[in-house]
Design an enzyme around this catalytic site. Structure first.
Site, PDB file in Angstrom:
ATOM      1  N   HIS A 473       0.820  -1.213   0.000  1.00 59.37           N
ATOM      2  CA  HIS A 473       0.000   0.000   0.000  1.00 59.37           C
ATOM      3  C   HIS A 473       0.856   1.267   0.000  1.00 59.37           C
ATOM      4  O   HIS A 473       0.637   2.171   0.812  1.00 59.37           O
ATOM      5  CB  HIS A 473      -0.919   0.014   1.227  1.00 59.37           C
ATOM      6  CG  HIS A 473      -1.907  -1.097   1.267  1.00 59.37           C
ATOM      7  ND1 HIS A 473      -2.570  -1.469   2.435  1.00 59.37           N
ATOM      8  CD2 HIS A 473      -2.365  -1.930   0.291  1.00 59.37           C
ATOM      9  CE1 HIS A 473      -3.377  -2.478   2.168  1.00 59.37           C
ATOM     10  NE2 HIS A 473      -3.267  -2.777   0.879  1.00 59.37           N
ATOM     11  N   PRO A 474       1.828   1.411  -0.902  1.00 57.76           N
ATOM     12  CA  PRO A 474       2.624   2.645  -0.910  1.00 57.76           C
ATOM     13  C   PRO A 474       1.758   3.839  -1.311  1.00 57.76           C
ATOM     14  O   PRO A 474       0.870   3.725  -2.159  1.00 57.76           O
ATOM     15  CB  PRO A 474       3.716   2.362  -1.950  1.00 57.76           C
ATOM     16  CG  PRO A 474       3.105   1.355  -2.868  1.00 57.76           C
ATOM     17  CD  PRO A 474       2.230   0.490  -1.993  1.00 57.76           C
TER      18      PRO A 474
END
EC number: 1.1.99.1
Length: 567
Positions: A473-474
Site C-alpha cells: 500500500h505505498p
C-alpha cells in the site's frame, strides 16, 4: 501526435480518467502504459484465488525492492506494483475497503483540502461502485467497479474468526464500508458476478475502448514530461523492447497516474523535485519541489498462523492434484474456491482508547500461507493478517539516474518510531486473545507463527523485524496540500507549473485506514469532474460513526489462554 490530454499510467486512477474524459466526444485522450494488455485468458490475473501468482514474476509486476531497511534487520523488502492495463488493480488482493470516514475528515482539516471530507468523497465512492446486493446510502448500483459481498455457506472459519473478535470485546459491523468501519465483519471484494477480477481495465477501459477519441498504447515506458518554460506540453516515452523514442503532445494537460512509486520518479526525471537531487544527477531543473518523493507511507503487516483441528481450511486447494477441478469450475461457471480472493472477513480496531479511530486492521484467511504464495504450511491451518494503519514513519523515493529503466532508491523507514513498536506488540497480543475465544475452540490448534516461545517484548520485536512484510500500500509521495512539502493542490495540479496534474495514491496527504484501491479510484473520479469542469456531486448527508468516548473494547468472554495451553 497531439491530443487534448495525455494520461501516463493505465492503472487504478489512469483508467478512470481515460473513461471519464472520453465521455466528452470532442476530447481526445492518449493513454500510455508501460506494461502490456490484461490478457483475459490468463488465470494469474483473472482468477481471484490466484492473486499470489502475479507477484511471483515480472510480466505484471514491477518487482521493486527497497533499500536495506535499517529497523528491519537491513532487509531489502518487496515492493510489488502492477504493470499492465489495470496497474495494481490487476495484481492486488481485491479487498474492497475504502478507509475510515475520519481519514477523509482529517484530510479536509488540512489547508487547501477542505472539500475532501468524508461526505464530499462518499458520492464518488458510490459513483464508482456496483455492489451485488444493491445500492444504499453508502453503496452504488451503477458504477464500473463490480463489488461482491460474502455469501451464506462460505468457509466456517470466516464466521468463527469474526465471532471470536466480538467475543474478545470488539464491535461487530455488517459493513466495513458502511455506517461503522470499526469492528469485525464480512469483507467485500472487487470481483465480478462471473467470478473474475474486477480491475479498472475491465470496469472502466472496457467501456471506453470503443470510443474513437481514446488511443491506448501499451509497452510505452515514460521517459519524461516535456515542458515549454513552466507549462507541460507533452511526454517522451520509449516504445517496445527496442526502446524507440517517441513523443506525444498535449494541448490541455498531462495527467500523471503512475502510482506512489512511479509518479515521483517521473516528476524527478522531468525536472520537478528536490533541487539538490536533480543537480546531482544533472537533470535540468524546471521547478524545485522538495516534497516530490518524500512523505512515503505504507502499511506493514504480520501473519499469526495456527493449525486447524478440523479439515475445513483451504489447504487441499494448495495441492496440485485438486487444482485442475478448481480451475475448471471457475473457468466455466465462475464459481467455487477460484472465484474468491478468500479474504472474506476482517476488521478494524483501536488497540488503545487513546486512538480516535481504528489503528489496526485484520484480514482473516482460512489457510496458512504467505501473501505472495510462499511458505505454505503443509497442513490444515488459518491465519490473521494484522498491521498498523497510520504509522508515523516516513520514507522517500529518489531516482538514481536519468534512465527510465533503472529502478529508484526506495526507503520506507519501516518501524522507525516508538509508536510502531507499541502498536505491533499490542497487535500480536490482542490477536492471541482473539484466537483464544470460544468461537475458535472447535478449530484452534497450535500456534505455528510466531510460536509459543515468542512472548516478551524483545522476542516479539525480533519476530517483527524478521517477518513483518509490506501490505503493498505505498502512498503519499506527492502529497496534496499547500504547505512547503506539498506537491499538488486539492485538484491534483502540480505546484509551480501549468498543465500538469498527479492523480493517484501518491497524492494522499496521509495514508488511509485500510486498503488503497477503492480510495484511489474515488480520487480519480473526483478529480475527473474537476478536469471536465463538471459541477461536483452533491455532498452526502449520510450519518456515520464517530467513536468519541466509546471504549475501544469491552471485557472479553475469555481472557487470553497461555499459548502453551492451546489444544
Amino acid at each position: 501526435m497531439e491530443y487534448d490530454y495525455i494520461i501516463i499510467g493505465a492503472g487504478s486512477a489512469g483508467n478512470v480518467l481515460a473513461a471519464r474524459l472520453t465521455e466528452d466526444a470532442d476530447v481526445t485522450v492518449l493513454l500510455l502504459e508501460a506494461g502490456g494488455p490484461d490478457y483475459r485468458l490468463d488465470f494469474r490475473t483473472q482468477m481471484p484465488a490466484a492473486l499470489a501468482f502475479p507477484l511471483q514474476g515480472k510480466r505484471y509486476n514491477w518487482a521493486y525492492e527497497t533499500d536495506p531497511e535499517p529497523h528491519m534487520n537491513n532487509r531489502r523488502m518487496e515492493c510489488g506494483r502492477g504493470k499492465g492495463l489495470g496497474g495494481s488493480s490487476l495484481i492486488n488482493g481485491m479487498c474492497y475497503i475504502r478507509g475510515n470516514a475520519m481519514d477523509f475528515d482529517h484530510w479536509a482539516s488540512l489547508s487547501g483540502l477542505e472539500d475532501w471530507s468524508y461526505l464530499d468523497c462518499l458520492p464518488y465512492f458510490r459513483k464508482a461502485e456496483t455492489r451485488d446486493i444493491g445500492p444504499n446510502d453508502f453503496h452504488g448500483g451503477e458504477g464500473p467497479v463490480s463489488v461482491t459481498t460474502p455469501k451464506i455457506g462460505n468457509n466456517p472459519l470466516f464466521h468463527a474468526m469474526v465471532a471470536a473478535g466480538v467475543q474478545a470485546g470488539y464491535p461487530r459491523t455488517d459493513d466495513l464500508n458502511g455506517y461503522q468501519q470499526e469492528g469485525f465483519g464480512p469483507m467485500d471484494r472487487t470481483v465480478t458476478p462471473k467470478g473474475r477480477r474486477a480491475s479498472t481495465a475491465r470496469g472502466y477501459l472496457d467501456q471506453a475502448r470503443p470510443r474513437n477519441n481514446l488511443t491506448i498504447i501499451t509497452h510505452a515506458l515514460t521517459d519524461r514530461i516535456l515542458f515549454e518554460g513552466k507549462r507541460a506540453t507533452g511526454v517522451r516515452y520509449l516504445k517496445g523492447d527496442a526502446g524507440t523514442g517517441q513523443t506525444a503532445y498535449a494541448r490541455r494537460e498531462v495527467l500523471l497516474c503512475g502510482g506512489a512509486i512511479a509518479s515521483p520518479q517521473i516528476l524527478q526525471r522531468s525536472g520537478i523535485g528536490p533541487a539538490e537531487l536533480l543537480q546531482r544527477l544533472d537533470i535540468p531543473l524546471v521547478q524545485a519541489l522538495p516534497g516530490v518523493g518524500e512523505n512515503l507511507q505504507d502499511h506493514l503487516e504480520m501473519y499469526l498462523q495456527y493449525s486447524c483441528k478440523q479439515p475445513v481450511s483451504l489447504y487441499p486447494a494448495l495441492l496440485w492434484f485438486n487444482q485442475p477441478k478448481i480451475g475448471i469450475e471457475w473457468l466455466f461457471n465462475g464459481t467455487g474456491v477460484g472465484a474468491s480472493n478468500q479474504f472474506e472477513a476482517g476488521g478494524f480496531i483501536r488497540s488503545r482508547d487513546a486512538f480516535t479511530w481504528p489503528n489496526i486492521q485484520y484480514h482473516f484467511l482460512p489457510v496458512a500461507i504467505n501473501y505472495n504464495g510462499s511458505n505454505a504450511v503443509k497442513e490444515h491451518g488459518f491465519q490473521a493478517h494484522v498491521g498498523s494503519m497510520r504509522s508515523p514513519s516516513r520514507g522517500r523515493i529518489q531516482v538514481k539516474s536519468k534512465d527510465p529503466r533503472q529502478h529508484p532508491s526506495i526507503l520506507f523507514n519501516y518501524m522507525s518510531s516508538e509508536q510502531d513498536w507499541h502498536e505491533f506488540r499490542d497487535a500480536i497480543r490482542i490477536t492471541r486473545e482473539i484466537i483464544a475465544q470460544p468461537a475458535l475452540d472447535p478449530y484452534r490448534g497450535r500456534e505455528i507463527s510466531p510460536g509459543a516461545n515468542v512472548q516478551n517484548d524483545d522476542e516479539l520485536d525480533a519476530f517483527i523485524r524478521e517477518h513483518a512484510e509490506t501490505a503493498y500500500h505505498p502512498s503519499c509521495s506527492c502529497k496534496m496540500g499547500d504547505d512547503k512539502m506539498a506537491v499538488v493542490d486539492g485538484q491534483g495540479r502540480v505546484h509551480g507549473v501549468q498543465g500538469l496534474r498527479v492523480v493517484d495514491a501518491s497524492i494522499m496527504p496521509q495514508i488511509i485506514t485500510g486498503n488503497l484501491n477503492a480510495t484511489t479510484i474515488m480520487i480519480a473520479e473526483k478529480i475527473a469532474d474537476r478536469i471536465r469542469g463538471c459541477q461536483p456531486l452533491a455532498k452526502s448527508n449520510a450519518a456515520y460513526f464517530i467513536a468519541g468516548d466509546t471504549p475501544a473494547r469491552t471485557s472479553p468472554v475469555r481472557h487470553s489462554l497461555p499459548v502453551t495451553s492451546y489444544p
